[in-house]
Design a protein around this motif. Structure first.
Motif, mmCIF file in Angstrom:
data_model
loop_
_atom_site.group_PDB
_atom_site.id
_atom_site.type_symbol
_atom_site.label_atom_id
_atom_site.label_comp_id
_atom_site.label_asym_id
_atom_site.label_seq_id
_atom_site.Cartn_x
_atom_site.Cartn_y
_atom_site.Cartn_z
ATOM 1 N N GLY A 171 17.635 4.554 51.887
ATOM 2 C CA GLY A 171 18.139 6.085 51.708
ATOM 3 C C GLY A 171 17.262 6.998 53.063
ATOM 4 O O GLY A 171 17.686 7.682 53.981
ATOM 5 N N HIS A 172 15.795 6.885 52.985
ATOM 6 C CA HIS A 172 14.550 7.440 53.903
ATOM 7 C C HIS A 172 15.492 6.314 54.927
ATOM 8 O O HIS A 172 14.960 7.555 55.857
ATOM 9 N N LYS A 174 17.574 4.495 56.734
ATOM 10 C CA LYS A 174 19.075 5.426 56.901
ATOM 11 C C LYS A 174 18.561 6.647 57.516
ATOM 12 O O LYS A 174 19.226 6.856 58.539
ATOM 13 N N HIS A 175 17.949 7.856 57.349
ATOM 14 C CA HIS A 175 18.517 9.027 57.478
ATOM 15 C C HIS A 175 17.320 9.169 58.486
ATOM 16 O O HIS A 175 17.947 9.440 59.457
ATOM 17 N N ALA A 178 19.551 7.966 61.361
ATOM 18 C CA ALA A 178 20.802 8.623 61.839
ATOM 19 C C ALA A 178 19.921 9.470 62.559
ATOM 20 O O ALA A 178 21.130 10.457 63.388
ATOM 21 N N THR A 179 19.098 10.369 62.044
ATOM 22 C CA THR A 179 18.044 11.149 62.815
ATOM 23 C C THR A 179 18.779 11.044 64.661
ATOM 24 O O THR A 179 18.482 11.364 65.535
ATOM 25 N N ASN A 308 16.289 18.065 62.518
ATOM 26 C CA ASN A 308 16.954 17.727 61.966
ATOM 27 C C ASN A 308 16.266 16.435 60.619
ATOM 28 O O ASN A 308 17.233 15.941 59.914
ATOM 29 N N CYS A 309 15.426 16.457 60.878
ATOM 30 C CA CYS A 309 14.781 15.515 60.348
ATOM 31 C C CYS A 309 13.892 16.042 58.549
ATOM 32 O O CYS A 309 13.067 16.218 58.626
ATOM 33 N N PRO A 312 15.116 13.806 52.267
ATOM 34 C CA PRO A 312 16.349 13.391 51.398
ATOM 35 C C PRO A 312 15.842 14.197 49.914
ATOM 36 O O PRO A 312 14.991 13.420 49.598
ATOM 37 N N HIS A 323 21.680 10.056 48.224
ATOM 38 C CA HIS A 323 21.329 10.895 48.933
ATOM 39 C C HIS A 323 21.656 12.647 49.378
ATOM 40 O O HIS A 323 22.434 12.676 49.718
ATOM 41 N N PHE A 325 20.814 15.994 51.654
ATOM 42 C CA PHE A 325 20.030 16.442 53.172
ATOM 43 C C PHE A 325 20.121 17.454 53.238
ATOM 44 O O PHE A 325 21.191 18.526 53.109
#
Length: 327
Positions: A171-172, A174-175, A178-179, A308-309, A312, A323, A325
């Motif tokens: 999850g981290h 992927k985030h 994505a960011t 935006n970072c 999660p 997750h 955000f």
């Protein structure tokens, strides 16, 4: 032969590393270091008293007054006080450790404080061994908090723990992609991953976990190894709590121990009982290579803007691990 205090004081400039014990705050460590260094330097031979010029009425052979120099008693330590005070030592640290945490703590003294800022902005990876205890939860997630819940834990297995931790790490990661505006399944994402870790530029952006695994599992006790940046001890303790919730039980953090901060490892750290001036100077020389320009430039290539970072957080929804955000 006793050391000369002014030379020792001038040598106390740079970066050194200590092992912070649990139960003491960083402020307590800094205060103890300043007090001990001031006491130690005051026991060393210091500079001689300043001299003052004295003109006597006794005439010399040229029929002129005699001019001599004598020690100025107004400069004596019994008059002006101790040569070194604890406020004369500027000491700081990077990568704060909470009161209940222990492990590697990088500190700077004197001119080394400027290097601490470079270390802080470099965003080096930190590695922790976090111990948890299944079956209970506290009101503030700490081991000394008030117990608010007790649960059974006999249904928890090692494979189930590993699945939860793998989901957290995924999850981290992927985030972060994505960011950065990159599809995790794309060639661009692969090239970014090869180039190094994707890390946030904003130190307040939130914790990012790059690796997490269970290294010991003996219910009710377990230990996880966490590789992260921008984390705090409070975040790690809450992480243990939320992992316990996902395991359909409860868990409380019993120990947070940092084993690495960037290039600094346990082998570089001094014990607090060994933090004398001579040991600190030797440690400054030992750690000098770890804060060289080449080491500080050894960092991930991609910097993600931090607005935006956000980290999660775990929560349970319909029995599935997901997750969320925060805004």
């Amino acid at each position: 032969m006793a050391e000369y205090a002014p030379n020792v004081f001038r040598a106390l400039n740079g970066i050194f590393c200590i092992y912070k014990p649990a139960g003491r705050t960083v402020f307590d460590i800094v205060h103890a270091l300043k007090t001990n260094l001031a006491r130690e330097l005051n026991q060393m031979p210091g500079r001689p008293l300043r001299e003052k010029v004295v003109i006597s009425n006794t005439l010399c052979s040229d029929n002129l007054p005699t001019i001599t120099t004598v020690p100025d008693l107004a400069d004596h330590p019994l008059v002006v006080g101790l040569r070194y005070m604890k406020d004369d030592f500027r000491i700081g640290s990077v990568g704060h450790l909470g009161k209940h945490a222990s492990g590697v703590l990088v500190m700077g003294i004197g001119n080394g404080l400027s290097k601490l800022r470079d270390l802080a902005t470099a965003g080096f990876l930190r590695v922790y061994h976090v111990k948890g205890q299944l079956g209970m939860a506290t009101h503030n997630f700490s081991p000394v908090g008030r117990i608010i819940e007790r649960t059974t834990f006999h249904h928890i297995t090692r494979p189930r723990m590993d699945r939860i931790l793998a989901a957290v790490q995924a999850g981290h990661q992927k985030h972060m992609f994505a960011t950065a505006g990159v599809d995790i399944q794309s060639q661009e994402a692969y090239e970014l991953a090869v180039g190094g870790l994707i890390r946030p530029t904003d130190l307040k952006a939130g914790a990012v976990i790059y690796g997490i695994r269970c290294i010991e599992f003996h219910p009710p006790d377990f230990t996880i190894e966490v590789h992260a940046v921008n984390e705090t001890c409070a975040y790690l303790m809450k992480l243990i709590h939320e992992i316990g919730l996902e395991l359909r039980a409860s868990a409380v953090c019993s120990q947070v121990r940092r084993i690495r901060y960037g290039h600094f490892r346990l082998s570089h750290a001094l014990l607090t009982k060994h933090c004398k001036s001579s040991s600190i100077i030797e440690n400054i020389e030992f750690c000098h290579e770890l804060v060289s320009e080449s080491k500080l430039d050894d960092r991930p290539a991609l910097l993600v803007k931090g607005n935006n970072c956000l980290a999660p957080k775990l929560y349970i929804e319909s029995g599935q691990f997901t997750h969320e955000f925060s805004d």
